[in-house]
Scaffold this active site. Structure first.
Site, short mmCIF file in Angstrom:
data_model
loop_
_atom_site.label_atom_id
_atom_site.label_comp_id
_atom_site.label_asym_id
_atom_site.label_seq_id
_atom_site.Cartn_x
_atom_site.Cartn_y
_atom_site.Cartn_z
N LYS A 122 0.87 -1.19 0.00
CA LYS A 122 0.00 0.00 0.00
C LYS A 122 0.90 1.24 0.00
CE LYS A 122 -4.39 1.05 2.28
NZ LYS A 122 -5.13 0.91 3.54
O1 G3P Z 1 -7.82 1.77 5.41
C1 G3P Z 1 -8.12 2.96 4.79
C2 G3P Z 1 -9.49 3.53 5.06
O2 G3P Z 1 -10.49 2.57 4.83
C3 G3P Z 1 -9.62 4.28 6.33
O3 G3P Z 1 -10.94 4.52 6.71
O4 G3P Z 1 -12.58 5.10 8.46
O5 G3P Z 1 -10.16 5.71 8.78
O6 G3P Z 1 -11.58 6.91 7.12
P1 G3P Z 1 -11.33 5.64 7.84
#
Ligand code: G3P
Length: 217
Positions: free
Chosen positions: A83
């Site tokens: 990633k």
């Molecule tokens: O892993 C990346 C992403 O899905 C993060 O989500 O909920 O931290 O905005 P969030």
């Protein structure tokens, strides 16, 4: 549509993986930081539990160091994919890894133009963040729709991995648009299964059956 879990917690991943509905896992530095213990051990455990792609993110911001970290992460397990943040150096690293046939997930994508560059850099997946865009008053769903249209126009092979999912409605909407993957926090995955009328209906069926005294035998 593939379903990934957005988690670094092996204790919450394991029971959900028993459903046979999980196709991969996405981790990020914030999620991994919350777990105690060595990050390599954690990623190894996740990669052996879930057979699909497991995203592990570089934390370096400069190209050379990103490649060093990518090689360290790749050695943890065969199904680890790299990633990389959507930055100048991140796109260079993505391109470098793509040429070596190493799978990548270009993350922190907030605009269609960024998604075009990720595809041109040879990303295996691009991760548009829906919830965080909604949080600033923009539309995560529109972002996915725009990327899908653009990728179809040019037959880009990069898969759209809808991330930062906050609701079951997000999942339905991106499925209608045709996102390749959704990555779900465990809480949202559980919400997909539930419907009040399913519970009520089942209760009624079972109670009627019991009253009848009949048995399946
Ligand atoms: O892993 C990346 C992403 O899905 C993060 O989500 O909920 O931290 O905005 P969030």
């Amino acid at each position: 549509m593939k379903i990934f879990l957005d988690s670094s917690d092996i204790q919450e991943i394991k029971p959900l993986n028993k459903s046979n509905l999980i196709d991969g896992v996405t981790t990020n530095p914030s999620l991994l930081a919350k777990q105690s213990g060595n990050f390599k051990t954690i990623l190894k455990a996740i990669a052996s539990e879930v057979k699909g792609p497991i995203s592990a993110e570089v934390t370096a911001t400069k190209f050379d160091k990103m490649i060093i970290e990518a090689n360290i992460l790749r050695k943890i397990a065969k199904n680890i994919i790299i990633k990389i943040p959507l930055t100048d150096d991140g796109l260079l690293a993505c391109n470098y890894l793509a040429k070596k046939k190493i799978k990548t997930n270009v993350t922190l994508c907030f605009s269609p133009s960024q998604a075009i560059l990720a595809a041109k850099a040879g990303a295996t997946y691009v991760s548009p963040f829906m919830g965080r865009l909604d949080d600033i008053g923009e539309s995560g769903i529109e972002l996915i729709r725009n990327i899908k249209t653009i990728y179809q126009n040019y037959n880009f092979k990069t898969q759209i991995l809808a991330a930062s999912i906050r609701s079951a409605e997000h999942v339905t909407e991106v499925a209608k648009i045709g996102a390749d993957v959704v990555t779900l926090p465990p809480k949202i995955f559980k919400q997909l299964i539930k419907h009040e009328l399913t519970d009520q209906g089942l209760e009624m069926f079972l109670s009627d059956w019991k009253k009848s005294g009949k048995q399946i035998s």
